[in-house]
Design a protein around this motif. Structure first.
Motif, short mmCIF file in Angstrom:
data_model
loop_
_atom_site.label_atom_id
_atom_site.label_comp_id
_atom_site.label_asym_id
_atom_site.label_seq_id
_atom_site.Cartn_x
_atom_site.Cartn_y
_atom_site.Cartn_z
N LYS A 42 0.83 -1.21 0.00
CA LYS A 42 0.00 0.00 0.00
C LYS A 42 0.87 1.25 0.00
O LYS A 42 0.57 2.23 -0.69
N LEU A 43 1.93 1.24 0.77
CA LEU A 43 2.84 2.39 0.80
C LEU A 43 3.54 2.57 -0.55
O LEU A 43 3.67 3.70 -1.05
N ASN A 44 3.96 1.48 -1.16
CA ASN A 44 4.64 1.58 -2.46
C ASN A 44 3.70 1.97 -3.59
O ASN A 44 4.15 2.41 -4.65
N ALA A 45 2.39 1.81 -3.37
CA ALA A 45 1.42 2.27 -4.36
C ALA A 45 1.36 3.79 -4.40
O ALA A 45 0.95 4.37 -5.40
N THR A 46 1.80 4.44 -3.32
CA THR A 46 1.83 5.91 -3.28
C THR A 46 3.08 6.45 -3.95
O THR A 46 3.08 7.55 -4.49
N ARG A 47 4.17 5.66 -3.88
CA ARG A 47 5.43 6.06 -4.51
C ARG A 47 6.36 4.86 -4.56
O ARG A 47 6.54 4.16 -3.56
N THR A 48 6.94 4.61 -5.70
CA THR A 48 7.87 3.49 -5.84
C THR A 48 9.03 3.66 -4.85
O THR A 48 9.55 4.75 -4.66
N ASP A 49 9.42 2.57 -4.23
CA ASP A 49 10.52 2.55 -3.25
C ASP A 49 10.23 3.40 -2.02
O ASP A 49 11.15 3.85 -1.35
N CYS A 50 8.96 3.56 -1.70
CA CYS A 50 8.61 4.25 -0.46
C CYS A 50 8.91 3.36 0.75
O CYS A 50 9.39 3.84 1.77
N ALA A 51 8.62 2.06 0.61
CA ALA A 51 8.72 1.15 1.75
C ALA A 51 9.39 -0.16 1.35
O ALA A 51 9.42 -0.53 0.17
N ALA A 52 9.93 -0.85 2.35
CA ALA A 52 10.54 -2.16 2.13
C ALA A 52 10.23 -3.06 3.32
O ALA A 52 9.98 -2.58 4.43
N LEU A 53 10.27 -4.35 3.07
CA LEU A 53 9.96 -5.35 4.09
C LEU A 53 11.24 -6.10 4.48
O LEU A 53 12.00 -6.53 3.61
N LEU A 54 11.45 -6.27 5.79
CA LEU A 54 12.54 -7.10 6.29
C LEU A 54 11.94 -8.21 7.14
O LEU A 54 11.63 -8.02 8.31
N PRO A 55 11.74 -9.41 6.57
CA PRO A 55 11.18 -10.53 7.33
C PRO A 55 12.27 -11.25 8.13
O PRO A 55 13.34 -11.54 7.61
N MET A 56 11.97 -11.56 9.37
CA MET A 56 12.90 -12.30 10.21
C MET A 56 13.14 -13.71 9.67
O MET A 56 14.20 -14.31 9.91
N ASP A 57 12.17 -14.26 8.92
CA ASP A 57 12.29 -15.63 8.43
C ASP A 57 13.52 -15.86 7.56
O ASP A 57 14.00 -16.98 7.45
N GLY A 58 14.04 -14.80 6.94
CA GLY A 58 15.24 -14.95 6.12
C GLY A 58 16.45 -15.39 6.92
O GLY A 58 17.45 -15.84 6.35
N PHE A 59 16.37 -15.28 8.24
CA PHE A 59 17.50 -15.60 9.10
C PHE A 59 17.36 -16.97 9.75
O PHE A 59 18.04 -17.26 10.74
N HIS A 60 16.50 -17.82 9.18
CA HIS A 60 16.45 -19.23 9.59
C HIS A 60 17.83 -19.87 9.39
O HIS A 60 18.48 -19.65 8.35
#
Length: 219
Positions: free
Chosen positions: A54-72
């Motif tokens: 939803k945030l990136n729909a307002t502007r490209t590269d407005c927001a990013a996700l950092l999921p903890m699962d990548g650190f399994h």
């Protein structure tokens, strides 16, 4: 210091209110970091992904996700440590490495590369995620972000706002068993898998996490 946010409505309106708040917090070169925590099957991943979209729909590269699962930790390491059956428990993550990445989130001098968990292959893929310097808002998501033990407690100083999702335990149990049924297990096997690992992890999060700045429980 960023102003705290008061959520005045229930879960159904949380996405809209959080999005509006995060957009209002973009200012200067300082990033805004939101942590979304909760037990497995609480809906935290869905909320975090929808917020970023939803945030990136307002502007490209407005927001990013950092999921903890990548650190399994990799399955080979877990097997060697006798932890494969407990995958998803706190001790099965590279929590220190995750913490180092969290510490870097306010640094906009260069891109931040991070691992991403591939559920189809059941492993973390190194270098699969990128947070560019242009990103204003970062949503960090994971089970143990508000756990009342180290190293999770020390990471909390880097979050501007924390959200904790806490559906009733009986709802979580049903969802966690359903996950294994969807994966093709029979009812008895699905219940055994959930009771052996997922449900204890969910109970740990519910009983030993801080409430967060915002607590959502009506889902």
């Amino acid at each position: 210091m960023q102003s705290r946010f008061s959520l005045t409505t229930g879960y159904s309106d949380a996405l809209e209110q959080l999005c509006s708040h995060l957009l209002s917090q973009r200012s200067g070169n300082r990033r805004y970091i939101l942590a979304v925590a909760g037990p497995p099957a609480s809906g935290k991943s869905t909320l975090a992904e929808q917020l970023v979209a939803k945030l990136n729909a307002t502007r490209t590269d407005c927001a990013a996700l950092l999921p903890m699962d990548g650190f399994h930790l990799d399955n080979r390491i877990l097997a060697a440590r006798g932890l494969l059956s407990r995958k998803g428990a706190p001790e099965t993550f590279d929590a220190v490495g995750f913490g180092v990445t969290v510490q870097r989130l306010h640094d906009r001098s260069s891109e931040i590369i991070h691992p991403v968990f591939d559920r189809t292959r059941d492993l973390a893929v190194a270098g699969a995620g990128v947070i560019t310097p242009e990103v204003d808002v970062i949503v960090v998501e994971g089970n143990y972000l508000l756990l009342k033990q180290e190293p999770w407690v020390s990471m909390r100083t880097h979050y501007d706002l924390t959200v904790f999702l806490s559906p009733p335990m009986e709802v979580l149990e049903q969802r966690l068993i359903e996950r294994w049924l969807i994966h093709g297990l029979e009812e008895a096997a699905a219940q055994a898998r959930a009771q052996g690992n997922d449900i204890p992890n969910a109970r740990l999060v519910l009983e030993h996490s801080d409430a967060g700045d915002i607590r959502l429980s009506d889902r």
